[in-house]
Design an enzyme around this catalytic site. Structure first.
Site, PDB file in Angstrom:
ATOM      1  N   CYS A 107       0.867  -1.185   0.000  1.00  0.00           N
ATOM      2  CA  CYS A 107       0.000   0.000   0.000  1.00  0.00           C
ATOM      3  C   CYS A 107       0.898   1.229   0.000  1.00  0.00           C
ATOM      4  O   CYS A 107       1.871   1.278   0.750  1.00  0.00           O
ATOM      5  CB  CYS A 107      -0.875  -0.006   1.249  1.00  0.00           C
ATOM      6  SG  CYS A 107      -1.936   1.447   1.390  1.00  0.00           S
ATOM      7  N   HIS A 149      -8.967  -3.549  -2.334  1.00  0.00           N
ATOM      8  CA  HIS A 149      -8.055  -2.719  -1.542  1.00  0.00           C
ATOM      9  C   HIS A 149      -8.497  -1.253  -1.571  1.00  0.00           C
ATOM     10  O   HIS A 149      -8.557  -0.587  -0.530  1.00  0.00           O
ATOM     11  CB  HIS A 149      -6.630  -2.880  -2.103  1.00  0.00           C
ATOM     12  CG  HIS A 149      -5.574  -2.154  -1.349  1.00  0.00           C
ATOM     13  ND1 HIS A 149      -4.602  -2.793  -0.602  1.00  0.00           N
ATOM     14  CD2 HIS A 149      -5.322  -0.814  -1.213  1.00  0.00           C
ATOM     15  CE1 HIS A 149      -3.814  -1.877  -0.043  1.00  0.00           C
ATOM     16  NE2 HIS A 149      -4.216  -0.672  -0.405  1.00  0.00           N
ATOM     17  N   GLU A 150      -8.853  -0.760  -2.774  1.00  0.00           N
ATOM     18  CA  GLU A 150      -9.197   0.666  -2.907  1.00  0.00           C
ATOM     19  C   GLU A 150     -10.580   0.982  -2.329  1.00  0.00           C
ATOM     20  O   GLU A 150     -10.746   2.024  -1.695  1.00  0.00           O
ATOM     21  CB  GLU A 150      -9.105   1.121  -4.367  1.00  0.00           C
ATOM     22  CG  GLU A 150      -7.721   0.967  -5.016  1.00  0.00           C
ATOM     23  CD  GLU A 150      -6.569   1.502  -4.175  1.00  0.00           C
ATOM     24  OE1 GLU A 150      -6.732   2.486  -3.438  1.00  0.00           O
ATOM     25  OE2 GLU A 150      -5.471   0.900  -4.256  1.00  0.00           O
ATOM     26  N   HIS A 153     -10.198   1.430   1.260  1.00  0.00           N
ATOM     27  CA  HIS A 153      -9.695   2.778   1.591  1.00  0.00           C
ATOM     28  C   HIS A 153     -10.844   3.786   1.641  1.00  0.00           C
ATOM     29  O   HIS A 153     -10.893   4.637   2.525  1.00  0.00           O
ATOM     30  CB  HIS A 153      -8.718   3.270   0.512  1.00  0.00           C
ATOM     31  CG  HIS A 153      -7.290   2.918   0.765  1.00  0.00           C
ATOM     32  ND1 HIS A 153      -6.605   3.285   1.907  1.00  0.00           N
ATOM     33  CD2 HIS A 153      -6.382   2.260  -0.004  1.00  0.00           C
ATOM     34  CE1 HIS A 153      -5.349   2.852   1.829  1.00  0.00           C
ATOM     35  NE2 HIS A 153      -5.189   2.223   0.679  1.00  0.00           N
TER      36      HIS A 153
HETATM   37 ZN   LIG Z   1      -3.573   1.238  -0.066  1.00  0.00          ZN
END
Ligand SMILES: [Zn+2]
Length: 184
Positions: A107, A149-150, A153
């Site tokens: 990341c 993953h995004e 976030h």
């Molecule tokens: Zn990340």
């Protein structure tokens, strides 16, 4: 223009993003700068929180390799991923497939830290593109992982939350140090 990437320890990474209600010149400029920032950092994805803005906007630039393949299906037809990259997604929502797999993940907000993370092998995603079109597609492999993953976030969730507790224990010292450095 490249932007400064926010590191772990900054509270903005824990904020859930506000929906982007309309695509203004400001949103377009933000997306362009985020793509430039992601590319300069050799990332496959970047979420708005990572440049300090808690809004539902992420950029992706997945180049599937033989080692880490991906596939994408748009409207039921196989799509050429290269034609869709870089992709800007606003207000994305994903639905996880049942099958899971572990792979190495990093990341940009956690420099030099990687770990094995279990994620769904495939996802169904929907969101809005920068030109205003709504898109619905299916993704597998690296693209599916990047989308998970995004979107995490955008909801204030970080990859350390998805690590096995044993991995987090091993990394605890480095995470604390990074947090301290960020907070100055
Ligand atoms: Zn990340």
């Amino acid at each position: 223009m490249t932007l400064e990437i926010v590191k772990y320890g900054d509270p903005v990474l824990r904020q859930k993003g506000k929906p982007v209600p309309e695509i203004t010149d400001e949103v377009r400029a933000l997306a362009e700068n985020m793509i430039e920032t992601m590319r300069e950092a050799n990332g496959v994805g970047l979420a708005a929180q990572q440049i300090g803005l808690p809004v539902q906007l992420t950029v992706l630039d997945v180049e599937p390799t033989e080692e880490r393949p991906s596939s994408m299906t748009v409207d039921g037809k196989p799509a050429d991923i290269a034609e869709w990259m870089p992709m800007v997604l606003l207000n994305p929502v994903i639905e996880l497939g049942a099958e899971k797999a572990e792979a190495t993940e990093g990341c940009l907000s956690f420099p030099e830290i990687t770990a094995e993370i279990e994620r769904a092998v495939s996802v169904k995603a929907k969101g809005r593109l920068l030109d205003g079109r709504e898109i619905e597609f299916e993704a597998t492999g690296l693209l599916a992982r990047a989308l998970q993953h995004e979107t995490d976030h955008l909801n204030g969730i970080l990859f350390i939350d998805r690590m096995k507790s044993a991995t987090r224990t091993v990394l605890a010292g480095r995470l604390k140090r990074l947090q301290r450095e960020t907070r100055g």
